[in-house]
Enzyme design. Structure first.
Site, PDB file in Angstrom:
ATOM      1  N   ASP A  21      -5.120   6.693  -2.313  1.00  0.00           N
ATOM      2  CA  ASP A  21      -5.785   5.414  -2.568  1.00  0.00           C
ATOM      3  C   ASP A  21      -5.778   5.081  -4.060  1.00  0.00           C
ATOM      4  O   ASP A  21      -5.783   5.982  -4.896  1.00  0.00           O
ATOM      5  CB  ASP A  21      -7.230   5.482  -2.045  1.00  0.00           C
ATOM      6  CG  ASP A  21      -7.852   4.106  -1.893  1.00  0.00           C
ATOM      7  OD1 ASP A  21      -7.132   3.096  -2.013  1.00  0.00           O
ATOM      8  OD2 ASP A  21      -9.069   4.038  -1.651  1.00  0.00           O
ATOM      9  N   GLY A  24      -3.181  -0.084  -5.950  1.00  0.00           N
ATOM     10  CA  GLY A  24      -3.370  -1.480  -6.357  1.00  0.00           C
ATOM     11  C   GLY A  24      -4.163  -1.569  -7.655  1.00  0.00           C
ATOM     12  O   GLY A  24      -3.785  -2.297  -8.582  1.00  0.00           O
ATOM     13  N   SER A  66      -2.062   2.181   7.369  1.00  0.00           N
ATOM     14  CA  SER A  66      -2.993   2.178   8.501  1.00  0.00           C
ATOM     15  C   SER A  66      -2.758   0.938   9.361  1.00  0.00           C
ATOM     16  O   SER A  66      -2.133  -0.029   8.908  1.00  0.00           O
ATOM     17  CB  SER A  66      -4.433   2.190   7.997  1.00  0.00           C
ATOM     18  OG  SER A  66      -4.778   0.900   7.507  1.00  0.00           O
ATOM     19  N   ASN A  69      -3.744  -2.074   7.576  1.00  0.00           N
ATOM     20  CA  ASN A  69      -2.948  -2.542   6.421  1.00  0.00           C
ATOM     21  C   ASN A  69      -2.045  -3.736   6.738  1.00  0.00           C
ATOM     22  O   ASN A  69      -1.572  -4.418   5.825  1.00  0.00           O
ATOM     23  CB  ASN A  69      -2.100  -1.408   5.828  1.00  0.00           C
ATOM     24  CG  ASN A  69      -2.900  -0.379   5.063  1.00  0.00           C
ATOM     25  OD1 ASN A  69      -2.521   0.779   4.956  1.00  0.00           O
ATOM     26  ND2 ASN A  69      -4.036  -0.781   4.507  1.00  0.00           N
ATOM     27  N   TRP A  70      -1.836  -4.044   8.035  1.00  0.00           N
ATOM     28  CA  TRP A  70      -1.042  -5.232   8.393  1.00  0.00           C
ATOM     29  C   TRP A  70      -1.703  -6.493   7.874  1.00  0.00           C
ATOM     30  O   TRP A  70      -1.052  -7.520   7.698  1.00  0.00           O
ATOM     31  CB  TRP A  70      -0.873  -5.350   9.914  1.00  0.00           C
ATOM     32  CG  TRP A  70      -0.039  -4.263  10.525  1.00  0.00           C
ATOM     33  CD1 TRP A  70      -0.492  -3.281  11.365  1.00  0.00           C
ATOM     34  CD2 TRP A  70       1.368  -4.028  10.364  1.00  0.00           C
ATOM     35  NE1 TRP A  70       0.549  -2.450  11.717  1.00  0.00           N
ATOM     36  CE2 TRP A  70       1.697  -2.886  11.117  1.00  0.00           C
ATOM     37  CE3 TRP A  70       2.378  -4.669   9.639  1.00  0.00           C
ATOM     38  CZ2 TRP A  70       2.984  -2.365  11.178  1.00  0.00           C
ATOM     39  CZ3 TRP A  70       3.674  -4.159   9.705  1.00  0.00           C
ATOM     40  CH2 TRP A  70       3.957  -3.024  10.475  1.00  0.00           C
ATOM     41  N   ARG A 189      -9.294  12.505  -0.851  1.00  0.00           N
ATOM     42  CA  ARG A 189      -9.110  11.062  -1.038  1.00  0.00           C
ATOM     43  C   ARG A 189      -9.167  10.769  -2.527  1.00  0.00           C
ATOM     44  O   ARG A 189     -10.080  11.220  -3.219  1.00  0.00           O
ATOM     45  CB  ARG A 189     -10.182  10.256  -0.303  1.00  0.00           C
ATOM     46  CG  ARG A 189      -9.937   8.748  -0.471  1.00  0.00           C
ATOM     47  CD  ARG A 189     -10.862   7.895   0.348  1.00  0.00           C
ATOM     48  NE  ARG A 189     -10.422   6.497   0.269  1.00  0.00           N
ATOM     49  CZ  ARG A 189     -10.560   5.601   1.228  1.00  0.00           C
ATOM     50  NH1 ARG A 189     -11.127   5.948   2.355  1.00  0.00           N
ATOM     51  NH2 ARG A 189     -10.139   4.369   1.084  1.00  0.00           N
ATOM     52  N   SER A 197     -12.138   5.998   6.475  1.00  0.00           N
ATOM     53  CA  SER A 197     -11.266   4.863   6.789  1.00  0.00           C
ATOM     54  C   SER A 197     -10.394   5.054   8.027  1.00  0.00           C
ATOM     55  O   SER A 197      -9.187   4.786   7.990  1.00  0.00           O
ATOM     56  CB  SER A 197     -10.372   4.534   5.583  1.00  0.00           C
ATOM     57  OG  SER A 197     -11.156   4.169   4.478  1.00  0.00           O
TER      58      SER A 197
HETATM   59  C1  FPP Z   1      -3.399   2.816  -1.115  1.00  0.00           C
HETATM   60  O1  FPP Z   1      -3.586   2.158  -2.337  1.00  0.00           O
HETATM   61  C2  FPP Z   1      -1.981   3.063  -0.808  1.00  0.00           C
HETATM   62  C3  FPP Z   1      -1.292   2.597   0.281  1.00  0.00           C
HETATM   63  C4  FPP Z   1      -1.886   1.768   1.329  1.00  0.00           C
HETATM   64  C5  FPP Z   1       0.147   2.882   0.465  1.00  0.00           C
HETATM   65  C6  FPP Z   1       0.601   4.256   0.090  1.00  0.00           C
HETATM   66  C7  FPP Z   1       2.071   4.228  -0.116  1.00  0.00           C
HETATM   67  C8  FPP Z   1       2.774   4.896  -1.053  1.00  0.00           C
HETATM   68  C9  FPP Z   1       2.163   5.856  -2.005  1.00  0.00           C
HETATM   69  C10 FPP Z   1       4.229   4.662  -1.201  1.00  0.00           C
HETATM   70  C11 FPP Z   1       5.150   5.204  -0.169  1.00  0.00           C
HETATM   71  C12 FPP Z   1       4.709   6.391   0.548  1.00  0.00           C
HETATM   72  C13 FPP Z   1       5.513   7.312   1.129  1.00  0.00           C
HETATM   73  C14 FPP Z   1       4.892   8.366   1.944  1.00  0.00           C
HETATM   74  C15 FPP Z   1       6.951   7.325   1.002  1.00  0.00           C
HETATM   75  P1  FPP Z   1      -4.212   0.701  -2.283  1.00  0.00           P
HETATM   76  O2  FPP Z   1      -3.097  -0.272  -2.212  1.00  0.00           O
HETATM   77  O3  FPP Z   1      -5.194   0.625  -1.164  1.00  0.00           O
HETATM   78  O4  FPP Z   1      -4.935   0.634  -3.673  1.00  0.00           O
HETATM   79  P2  FPP Z   1      -6.266  -0.164  -4.012  1.00  0.00           P
HETATM   80  O5  FPP Z   1      -7.361   0.424  -3.179  1.00  0.00           O
HETATM   81  O6  FPP Z   1      -6.457   0.118  -5.465  1.00  0.00           O
HETATM   82  O7  FPP Z   1      -6.016  -1.591  -3.720  1.00  0.00           O
END
Ligand code: FPP
Length: 246
Positions: A21, A24, A66, A69-70, A189, A197
């Site tokens: 996590d 972003g 997840s 996430n869509w 996490r 989550s």
């Molecule tokens: C959470 O950060 C991350 C994800 C939903 C995607 C994870 C994907 C990768 C690390 C890249 C590819 C993975 C593999 C296994 C090849 P967030 O976007 O929720 O961050 P935020 O909470 O700061 O918005």
């Protein structure tokens, strides 16, 4: 701190699950688009996979996408899906060299075709590797996995193949997408959030939870080892009292 040296090899978790996590927020801090965070997150995936294999962890499960996430912006979802394809093809050689098997949990057949195909290829190409299994949770949620297991078991009862009384915790475990894997003993996490989550709801029943303040793209081997040392300092009682464990 040399966290790796502090690890007790005799009490290593067999299965570690990770909620990656903070991609972003990491990107935002740098004034970059969210996808820049995901791209840099791949480096951490590589580091943590290597770190786990190096010390002898048998299963590493990463929450990569997840079912919720869509709901993210379309552009972010499609960039993530492309990144997955790229990463799986790029990393297959490294997985082979390190004798690591790739697996996936979640409804991967509902992912975009190219992503689904990349995963099938990665899984097929690495299927004979046996040092460690890297499990990607994709289009996964604990509740949908449990719902599917319940539907499957209900059908078997309706068809007279099993009796309702036959349904046990073991039978439920065997009908989840993690069937055959040990339950994770440790969940990590990143990014300072302290939530599960909808991840591995059944399987995490007795897991120790470790919340790291570090954003995923900055998470490195020592941070992973620190979580294991922390886990090893805890007393896992499984509902019993200290004296019974000793
Ligand atoms: C959470 O950060 C991350 C994800 C939903 C995607 C994870 C994907 C990768 C690390 C890249 C590819 C993975 C593999 C296994 C090849 P967030 O976007 O929720 O961050 P935020 O909470 O700061 O918005």
């Amino acid at each position: 701190m040399d966290w790796k040296n502090k690890i007790d090899q005799d009490r290593l978790p067999e299965h570690i699950a990770v909620i990656m996590d903070g991609n972003g927020r990491w990107a935002k801090e740098k004034g970059k688009p969210r996808v820049f965070g995901h791209r840099n997150g791949v480096k951490s995936v590589r580091e943590v996979t290597e770190a786990a294999a190096e010390i002898g962890v048998k299963y590493l499960t990463l929450y990569a996408f997840s079912t919720e996430n869509w709901g993210r912006p379309k552009l972010e979802v499609s960039a993530l899906m492309r990144l997955l394809v790229e990463t799986v093809y790029q990393e297959t050689n490294t997985l082979m060299e390190n004798n690591i098997r790739l697996q996936a949990i979640g409804e991967i057949d509902k992912l975009p075709k190219a992503t689904y195909q990349a995963l099938l290829d990665g899984i097929e190409n690495t299927k004979d590797n046996d040092r460690m299994t890297l499990v990607l949770a994709l289009n996964y949620s604990g509740r949908s996995d449990l719902t599917k297991a319940a539907q499957n078991l209900a059908t078997q009862v309706a068809e007279g193949k099993i009796a309702a009384d036959d349904i046990s915790p073991e039978l439920i475990s065997n009908h989840l997408s993690t069937a055959g894997m040990p339950d994770p003993e440790l969940l990590i996490r990143t990014s300072g959030e302290a939530r599960i989550s909808n991840f591995l709801l059944w399987e995490l029943a007795y897991a120790e939870l470790f919340f790291s303040p570090i954003f995923w793209p900055d998470f490195r081997k020592p941070d992973f080892y620190q979580a294991i040392v922390d886990y090893q300092q805890r007393e896992r009682r499984f509902g019993k009292i200290s004296e019974q464990i000793a």
